[in-house]
Design an enzyme around this catalytic site. Structure first.
Site, mmCIF file in Angstrom:
data_model
loop_
_atom_site.group_PDB
_atom_site.id
_atom_site.type_symbol
_atom_site.label_atom_id
_atom_site.label_comp_id
_atom_site.label_asym_id
_atom_site.label_seq_id
_atom_site.Cartn_x
_atom_site.Cartn_y
_atom_site.Cartn_z
ATOM 1 N N GLY B 250 0.836 -1.200 0.000
ATOM 2 C CA GLY B 250 0.000 0.000 0.000
ATOM 3 C C GLY B 250 0.869 1.247 0.000
ATOM 4 O O GLY B 250 0.805 2.061 -0.892
ATOM 5 N N ALA B 521 0.217 -1.151 13.988
ATOM 6 C CA ALA B 521 0.411 -2.191 15.008
ATOM 7 C C ALA B 521 0.054 -1.663 16.388
ATOM 8 O O ALA B 521 -0.598 -2.354 17.177
ATOM 9 C CB ALA B 521 1.856 -2.686 14.980
ATOM 10 N N ILE B 637 9.392 -4.231 20.642
ATOM 11 C CA ILE B 637 9.230 -4.843 19.320
ATOM 12 C C ILE B 637 8.344 -6.076 19.463
ATOM 13 O O ILE B 637 8.609 -6.955 20.275
ATOM 14 C CB ILE B 637 10.604 -5.212 18.728
ATOM 15 C CG1 ILE B 637 11.464 -3.956 18.536
ATOM 16 C CG2 ILE B 637 10.454 -6.000 17.431
ATOM 17 C CD1 ILE B 637 10.876 -2.898 17.609
ATOM 18 N N GLN B 646 10.316 -4.681 7.985
ATOM 19 C CA GLN B 646 9.820 -3.324 7.750
ATOM 20 C C GLN B 646 10.980 -2.338 7.714
ATOM 21 O O GLN B 646 11.025 -1.444 6.869
ATOM 22 C CB GLN B 646 8.852 -2.918 8.872
ATOM 23 C CG GLN B 646 7.501 -3.566 8.754
ATOM 24 C CD GLN B 646 6.779 -3.064 7.517
ATOM 25 O OE1 GLN B 646 6.493 -1.898 7.382
ATOM 26 N NE2 GLN B 646 6.526 -3.959 6.597
ATOM 27 N N VAL B 711 7.223 0.949 13.198
ATOM 28 C CA VAL B 711 8.519 0.841 12.530
ATOM 29 C C VAL B 711 8.393 0.967 11.010
ATOM 30 O O VAL B 711 9.393 1.034 10.309
ATOM 31 C CB VAL B 711 9.228 -0.503 12.841
ATOM 32 C CG1 VAL B 711 9.659 -0.550 14.288
ATOM 33 C CG2 VAL B 711 8.336 -1.689 12.491
ATOM 34 N N GLU B 713 7.686 3.210 8.866
ATOM 35 C CA GLU B 713 8.180 4.354 8.112
ATOM 36 C C GLU B 713 9.521 4.868 8.613
ATOM 37 O O GLU B 713 10.133 5.728 7.996
ATOM 38 C CB GLU B 713 7.130 5.478 8.157
ATOM 39 C CG GLU B 713 5.832 5.010 7.534
ATOM 40 C CD GLU B 713 4.759 6.076 7.447
ATOM 41 O OE1 GLU B 713 3.968 6.015 6.506
ATOM 42 O OE2 GLU B 713 4.717 6.971 8.307
#
Ligand SMILES: Cc1cc2nc3c(=O)[nH]c(=O)nc-3n(C[C@H](O)[C@H](O)[C@H](O)COP(=O)(O)OP(=O)(O)OC[C@H]3O[C@@H](n4cnc5c(N)ncnc54)[C@H](O)[C@@H]3O)c2cc1C
Ligand code: SF4
Lengths: 316, 752
Positions: B250, B521, B637, B646, B711, B713
Site C-alpha cells: 500500500g 500495530a 518490538i 519493515q 517501525v 516508516e
C-alpha cells in the site's frame, strides 16, 4: 491486446512458408518482448507463428574453429556454454548483463537481436512516435531523451537498440543465417542486420518480411582480450546507459545508436597505434546529442579506455 | 478521557511476556498462503457467479475538456456489456471540496468532461472476458480540447502558497541568528516525484445480493473506504460489505481508493452480475497518487565548536489542481536538533499533475534527504565528526514545544551503530579508499519519525476447542499485522500460537483505522490487548462461578492463563473444557483503545541511525551500496522478524530514493515518463549488498498500553541521506538533485 490466431510451427520451412502466406503474421520465440508490446497494442499481429520449439536451439562447433548458435538457443543456455565462456567471454558477460535470470531463461538468440527499443515514447501509445506510428512525429526528440542515440540518429528517430548480446556479437564479427520466405538460405554479417533510422525508423532490419533467423555463426575468437562493460542506473535488471564490448582489436558500443555500433574509427586508430583515449576520441568526434543525453559522450570517453585496458589484463 | 497513567495497570501480559510470544521472530501467519500463491488477492477472489471484466480508458491530455466521446465501436465490439463515460454513468454522491484520509466522503467516478490530470479515467468498458474488454476499450474514441498544462514545477516555485490552515513556525529570530553565525550552510536540495509501485495494482471484485453490495478490494483503511464508497453510491453504509484480506503493498497509495472500486460496484449493480476491474501498471502511475517533488532550502548556522545557533528548512512542493496534500518535508526538523533560532515551513504549488498524496514516511522520507546531508556538510566545515556534531546538538526537551520526550534514544542508536559498523575507521578525507575500480566511502544519518495512536476496536472469542479468534476491521498491507495480532492474542490468553485465528480486512468486524502513518500495530494491537483482557475477565467470571470447575470460588485475581490451561494456585483445568461446559457456542469479548488525553504532553517519536558503505566508480559515475546498518529505537518490538523486514525494507527504499527512484514529467504532455517497472527503477537484490537492522531494547510507556511504537516508516527516514553522505566520502562530490544517477554524478566529478 487485439485478438489473434496462433500456430506452432512444425519445422523451420513450415514457419517461413506460413509467414509468407499469412498477412500480418509474426514469429514468436520466447515472447518476452513481443507479448509486452502486444499487450500495449504497440504490436498488433493478426497471426502468431510460434517458432520457440523448433529444433534450432543447439550450439555446435564449426569446421573453422568457431561456433554456430541456433536461433532458439536461450540466452541462459548460450551464456552458460563452456565454449562460449572460455572462448567468447565477452558474449557471456554481455548476455548476463541483460534482463534478469527469468527473462534470459525464456529469451532466445534470434528474439534478442530483434527486440525493439526501450524508448519511453515508443511505449506510451498516447505520444507521437514515428517508429510505432510512421508520420506521427518523434516524442523523444524534444522530450526526456536521456537514453537516446548519439550516433546515426535522424530527425525522425533518436532511439537506441537495447540489446547487450548484440553488442558483443557485433564486436565478435558474427554472421547471421536466415531462411527467407522464398525458401532460400542467406547469411550475412551482423553489421548488415540492423538499420539506422533514417526516414523510416519503423523498418529496423534488412530482413525480408517473413524471413526467419536460424543461427548466429561466430568466427574463431580474435586474438587479444575480451570484456563487456555496461553502465546502468542500477546494478542489475536495467537497460544500459552506454556499454562497450572489446574483443581483441574490435570495439562495439551499445545503447548509443539505432543498432549495435561498431566503433570502426576507434578500431582504425587503435590499429595505427593510437592510445585508447585517442581512439575513442576519434569515434566520438562524430557523435551528436540531444538535450539530455550528452553525458553519454563523456561517459564513453572515460569508459572505453578503461575497458580496453581491462580486456588487456588491467584491473577489473 | 483516559491518561497514559492508566496504561500502567496490571496485569499486562504483553509486558510480562511469560510465554515469550512477544518480540519473537514468528513467521508470517499468512506466509504459506502467499508463497504458494493461494492467498486470494482482490482480483482473484471467486465471486458467487461468473464475473464480467472492466477495463478503464484514461485521458491522454493533462488539462482541458472532452469535446466528444464516440463509444459506438466499443459498444459493438464482441462481448461488450456496457460502456460508461461522464455522459451516462449513474448518479453518484458529489465530490467534496477537500479530501483527507480520515473523513469519509464521496469519490465519484467519470464526473464531467473536465480533465484535471493526465491519466484521469474517462470511460469504462465492461465485457464478458478481459480480452474482449481490452479490445473494446481501445476502440473508445475520445476527442479533447486541450489546454497547455502547467506542469513544470521548477518554473513555478515562486507561486507556492501557504498550505491551508498552516503557518511557518519560527522560534527565536532565525534571520538574526543565521546572519550572526560564524559558520553556515546554505543550500538547496531537490527530490523528485515518486510512485509507490506496489506489486499489486489497485483492483476490485464486486457483486450485489439484492440491495447489499460486497466488494473485495485493495485498500489500507477498511471503514473509511466502506463509508466513502457508500456515500459515493448514495446508499447506507450497512449495505456495503468491504473485504480486503490480502494486500500486495500500500505504502500510502491505497490510503484512499480509486475508480476500480466505484465502477465495479456500479457496473455489477447495473448488470446484475459480479464485475472485476483492475488498474494496469501504466494506469497506476498516473491514475492513483504519488509522492510529489520538493525543493528544500536548508540553512544552518553554528558556532565554531559545533553548536547550532540557527536552523531552517523551507520546502516548496506541489499537488494537483484541486488538491491540498502537502509533502511536509520540513516538519521532522522541528524535533530533531537543538538550535535557539529556527524557521520551518512549506509552500504548495497547485499544478496540472496527477494527485499528490502520502507515500511511506510522507515528509521525513523527502526532508531527511536535505537536512541530514546539510549536517554532514556542516560537520566537514567545522572539522567535527558528523555523528559527534549530531550528538552535540542533541536536545534535552523538544526544541520547538519544550515538551519532554516520552523516550529518546537517538544518541544510543548512533553510538551503538557506530561501534557495530566500524564508523571509527572512516577516513575523514574523501576519496582515499579504493577497492579495484570502486572508490569506497561511508556515511551516516539520523532517523526520526513520529508516533501515533488512534481509536480502534477489536473482539476476541474463544470456542469450545480453546481456539481464540481475533476479529478486527484492520488491514495487513504486507507488514505483518495478522502475525502480531496472533502473538498478542496467544500471549494474552495463554494459548499456543497455533490456537489463534485472525480475521481482519472486513468492514463487518470491529473498526480499526487501518494501516498508515506507522500507527497500525500500536493502534490495532492496543485494542486487541484490551479485548484480550476483557475476554480473560469474562472467562474468569465463568470459572469462579462454575461449581464444576476446579477454579470455583476464586480468588479471581490469582488466575493465570498458560499453555491453554487456566489455574488458580494448584487448581487448574483446560480452557477448552471450561468453555465446552459453560459456553459450547463460544464466548466473545470486545475491547477498544483511545488516545490518552495527556499523550500530547510528551514529544513522541521513533529514532534511528543509518550507516552506509558505498562504492563509486568515478569513471562511470555508478554507485553501489555495499553495506548498510540501521540501529533503531522504536519501543517494544512485537515481532523481531516482521519489524526487521519493515526496517530493512524502508532502508532499501532509502537507497532507491538516493540512487534510482523518481519519475520525470514531460511538460508538453503533463505526463510521467516512466510507466512500468522497467523504466521506474526501484532497487533490486544486486543493489543492496549486506544489510541489517538492529532494534534497541525500549519501552515507551507514553505510547500505548504495550509500550510499542511503529517501525513501518522509520527505516526510510534518513537512509537516503546516509547514502548521499557516503558518496561524498567516497569521491568528494555532492549532488543535491535526487536521485544521484550516473549522469549527474559524472558531471559533478568532471566539474571537480
Ligand atoms: C524488463 C525487461 C528488461 C530487459 N532488459 C534487457 C537488458 O538489459 N538487455 C538486453 O539485451 N535485453 C533486455 N531485455 C530484452 C530481452 O533480452 C528480450 O526481450 C529477449 O531477448 C527477446 O527474446 P525472445 O525470444 O523472448 O523474443 P520474442 O519476444 O519472442 O520476439 C522478439 C521479436 O523477434 C522476432 N523473432 C523472434 N525470433 C525470431 C527469429 N528466429 N527470426 C526472426 N524473427 C524472430 C519476433 O517476431 C519479435 O518481433 C529486457 C526485457 C525485459 C522485459
Ligand atoms: S526516438 Fe524513435 S522510438 Fe522514440 S519516440 Fe522518437 S521515433 Fe519513437
Amino acid at each position: 491486446m487485439r485478438p489473434f490466431t496462433y500456430e506452432r510451427a512444425a519445422s523451420v520451412e513450415a514457419a517461413v512458408k506460413s509467414a509468407a502466406q499469412t498477412p500480418n503474421a509474426k514469429f514468436i520465440a520466447g515472447g518476452t518482448n513481443l507479448l509486452d508490446l502486444m499487450k500495449l497494442e504497440i504490436e498488433t499481429p493478426a497471426h502468431l507463428i510460434d517458432v520457440g520449439r523448433l529444433p534450432i536451439a543447439g550450439i555446435e562447433d564449426t569446421a573453422d574453429g568457431g561456433l554456430r548458435i541456433g536461433a532458439m538457443a536461450t540466452n541462459s543456455h548460450v551464456a552458460a556454454d563452456v565454449r562460449v565462456r572460455s572462448r567468447y567471454p565477452v558474449l557471456t558477460q554481455a548476455i548476463v548483463a541483460g534482463g534478469s535470470g527469468q527473462l534470459r531463461n525464456k529469451a532466445t538468440t534470434g528474439g534478442n537481436l530483434l527486440q525493439r527499443t526501450r524508448c519511453a515514447y515508443f511505449y506510451d501509445t498516447s505520444k507521437p512516435c514515428n517508429k510505432r506510428q510512421p508520420g506521427s512525429g518523434c516524442g523523444a526528440l524534444e522530450g526526456l531523451n536521456r537514453n537516446s542515440a548519439i550516433f546515426g540518429a535522424s530527425h525522425a528517430c533518436i532511439a537506441t537498440h537495447p540489446s547487450d548480446m548484440a553488442v558483443a556479437l557485433t564486436a565478435l564479427d558474427a554472421t547471421v543465417e536466415t531462411l527467407s520466405p522464398s525458401g532460400q538460405a542467406r547469411s550475412f554479417s551482423i553489421l548488415e542486420l540492423h538499420r539506422l533510422p533514417g526516414e523510416t525508423p519503423d523498418v529496423e532490419t534488412h530482413l525480408i518480411p517473413g524471413e526467419l533467423i536460424t543461427a548466429i555463426v561466430l568466427p574463431p575468437p580474435p586474438a587479444g582480450g575480451q570484456v563487456y562493460r555496461k553502465v546502468r542506473d542500477r546494478a542489475s535488471y536495467a537497460a544500459g546507459l552506454a556499454s562497450v564490448a572489446v574483443a581483441g582489436g574490435n570495439l562495439a558500443l551499445g545503447s548509443v545508436a539505432h543498432k549495435p555500433w561498431r566503433a570502426e574509427k576507434a578500431e582504425a586508430a587503435l590499429a595505427l597505434g593510437s592510445s585508447p583515449v585517442e581512439a575513442i576520441a576519434a569515434e566520438l568526434a562524430e557523435a551528436t546529442h540531444s538535450s539530455r543525453n550528452g553525458f553519454k559522450i563523456d561517459l564513453l570517453r572515460r569508459l572505453v579506455p578503461v575497458a580496453v585496458a581491462q580486456a588487456n589484463g588491467g584491473e577489473a | 478521557m483516559s491518561s497514559v497513567l492508566d496504561w500502567e495497570a496490571t496485569p499486562n501480559p504483553v509486558k510480562e511476556n511469560r510465554a515469550g510470544n512477544i518480540g519473537k521472530a514468528v513467521d508470517r501467519y499468512e506466509g504459506p498462503l502467499k508463497v504458494t500463491g493461494t492467498a486470494p488477492y482482490a482480483y482473484e477472489v471467486e465471486p458467487p457467479s461468473p464475473p464480467a471484466y472492466g477495463v478503464m480508458v484514461s485521458a491522454e491530455i493533462a488539462a482541458g475538456r472532452i469535446t466528444a466521446i464516440d463509444t459506438t465501436a466499443a459498444e459493438a465490439s464482441p462481448g461488450v456489456r456496457l460502456v460508461w463515460t461522464h455522459l451516462n454513468v449513474p448518479p453518484q454522491g458529489p465530490r467534496p471540496e477537500r479530501y483527507d484520509f480520515f473523513t469519509p466522503s464521496p469519490r465519484p467516478a467519470l464526473q464531467s468532461d473536465r480533465i484535471y490530470f493526465f491519466g484521469q479515467q474517462v470511460a469504462i468498458v465492461i465485457a464478458d472476458t478481459l480480452e474482449n474488454a481490452n479490445a473494446a476499450a481501445a476502440k473508445v474514441a475520445v476527442t479533447y480540447e486541450a489546454d497547455a498544462p502547467m506542469a513544470i514545477f521548477h518554473d513555478h516555485l515562486d507561486e507556492g502558497v501557504q498550505p491551508p490552515g498552516e503557518q511557518d513556525t519560527e522560534i527565536g529570530d532565525f534571520a538574526a541568528g543565521f546572519a550572526a553565525a560564524p559558520v553556515t550552510i546554505d543550500d538547496v536540495w531537490r527530490t523528485p516525484l515518486q510512485n509507490h509501485c506496489q506489486m499489486e495494482p489497485c483492483a476490485t471484485t464486486a457483486w450485489w445480493d439484492g440491495d447489499h453490495l460486497t466488494v473485495n478490494t485493495s485498500v489500507q483503511m477498511v471503514r473509511f473506504a466502506q463509508n466513502s464508497l457508500a456515500e459515493t453510491l448514495m446508499i447506507p453504509a450497512k449495505q456495503v460489505r468491504l473485504l480486503t484480506k490480502y494486500i500486495g503493498g500500500g505504502f500510502g497509495g491505497k490510503g484512499s481508493f480509486y475508480e476500480d472500486l466505484v465502477l465495479a460496484a456500479l457496473a455489477s449493480r447495473e448488470l446484475a452480475q459480479p464485475v472485476k476491474i483492475a488498474f494496469t501498471r501504466q494506469q497506476m502511475m498516473h491514475g492513483t497518487v504519488h509522492r510529489p517533488a520538493t525543493v528544500q532550502h536548508v540553512r544552518l548556522g553554528a558556532t565554531p565548536e559545533g553548536r547550532l545557533t540557527a536552523m531552517s528548512i523551507m520546502t516548496v512542493t506541489h499537488c494537483d489542481s484541486r488538491g491540498n496534500f502537502t509533502e511536509h518535508a520540513s516538519n521532522f526538523a522541528r524535533s530533531l536538533y537543538a538550535a535557539p533560532n529556527r524557521l520551518t515551513g512549506h509552500r504548495l504549488v497547485r499544478m496540472d499533475l496527477p494527485v499528490a498524496s502520502a507515500m511511506r514516511a510522507p515528509g521525513e522520507a523527502s526532508g531527511t534527504l536535505s537536512l541530514e546531508v546539510a549536517m554532514d556538510e556542516l560537520a566537514e566545515k567545522l572539522g567535527i565528526d558528523p555523528m559527534e556534531l549530531r550528538i552535540l546538538n542533541e536536545p534535552d526537551v523538544d526544541p520547538e514545544t519544550g515538551k519532554p520526550f516520552s523516550i529518546r534514544q537517538l544518541v544510543r542508536c548512533m553510538r551503538e551503530g557506530a561501534q557495530m559498523f566500524g564508523w571509527g575507521r572512516r577516513n575523514l578525507v574523501p576519496g582515499q579508499v579504493r577497492d579495484g575500480r570502486w572508490q569506497i566511502g561511508v556515511g551516516m544519518a539520523a532517523a526520526i519519525r513520529g508516533n501515533m495512536l488512534l481509536p480502534a476496536k477489536c473482539s476476541f472469542s474463544v470456542d469450545a476447542h480453546g481456539v481464540i479468534t481475533v476479529r478486527q476491521g484492520m488491514t495487513d498491507i504486507g507488514t505483518g499485522t495478522y502475525t502480531v495480532l496472533a502473538q498478542i492474542a496467544a500471549e494474552t490468553l495463554g494459548v499456543p500460537l497455533g490456537d489463534v485465528r485472525v480475521e481482519i480486512g472486513d468492514s463487518e468486524l470491529p473498526p480499526a483505522p487501518g494501516s498508515g502513518g506507522q500507527f497500525g500495530a500500536a493502534t490495532a494491537g492496543s485494542a486487541a490487548l484490551d479485548a484480550g483482557m476483557n475476554l480473560r475477565k469474562a472467562i474468569t467470571e465463568i470459572a469462579v462461578a462454575d461449581s464444576a470447575s476446579p477454579l470455583f470460588g476464586g480468588p479471581s485475581q490469582d488466575i493465570t492463563f498458560q499453555d491453554g490451561v487456566i489455574a488458580i494456585a494448584n487448581r487448574s483445568e483446560r480452557l477448552a473444557d471450561l468453555i465446552r461446559r459453560n459456553r459450547p457456542d463460544g464466548l466473545t469479548a470486545d475491547g477498544e483503545i483511545r488516545p490518552a488525553a495527556d499523550a500530547r504532553n510528551w514529544s513522541q517519536h521513533t529514532y534511528g541511525a543509518h550507516f552506509v558503505e558505498v562504492g563509486v566508480d568515478t569513471v562511470t559515475g555508478e554507485v553501489r551500496t555495499r553495506r548498510m546498518l540501521g540501529v533503531f529505537a522504536a519501543g517494544r518490538i512485537l515481532n523481531w522478524k516482521t519489524a526487521r523486514s519493515q526496517l530493512t525494507g524502508g532502508m532499501i527504499w532509502g537507497v532507491g530514493s538516493a540512487l534510482t527512484e523518481g519519475n520525470s514529467v514531460d511538460p508538453r504532455y503533463g505526463s510521467l515518463i516512466n510507466q512500468d517497472l522497467a523504466g521506474y527503477l526501484v532497487p533490486v537484490q544486486a543493489d543492496i549488498g549486506e544489510i541489517d537492522a538492529i532494534m534497541l531494547d525500549e519501552v515507551d510507556d507514553k505510547a500505548n498500553p504495550m509500550g510499542i511504537k511503529g517501525v513501518g516508516e522509520l527505516g526510510i527516514s534518513g537512509a537516503g541521506a546516509a547514502v548521499a553522505n557516503a558518496i561524498y566520502n567516497a569521491c568528494g562530490v555532492r549532488v543535491r538533485d535526487y536521485p544521484i544517477t550516473p549522469d549527474k554524478l559524472l558531471a559533478a566529478i568532471m566539474a571537480r
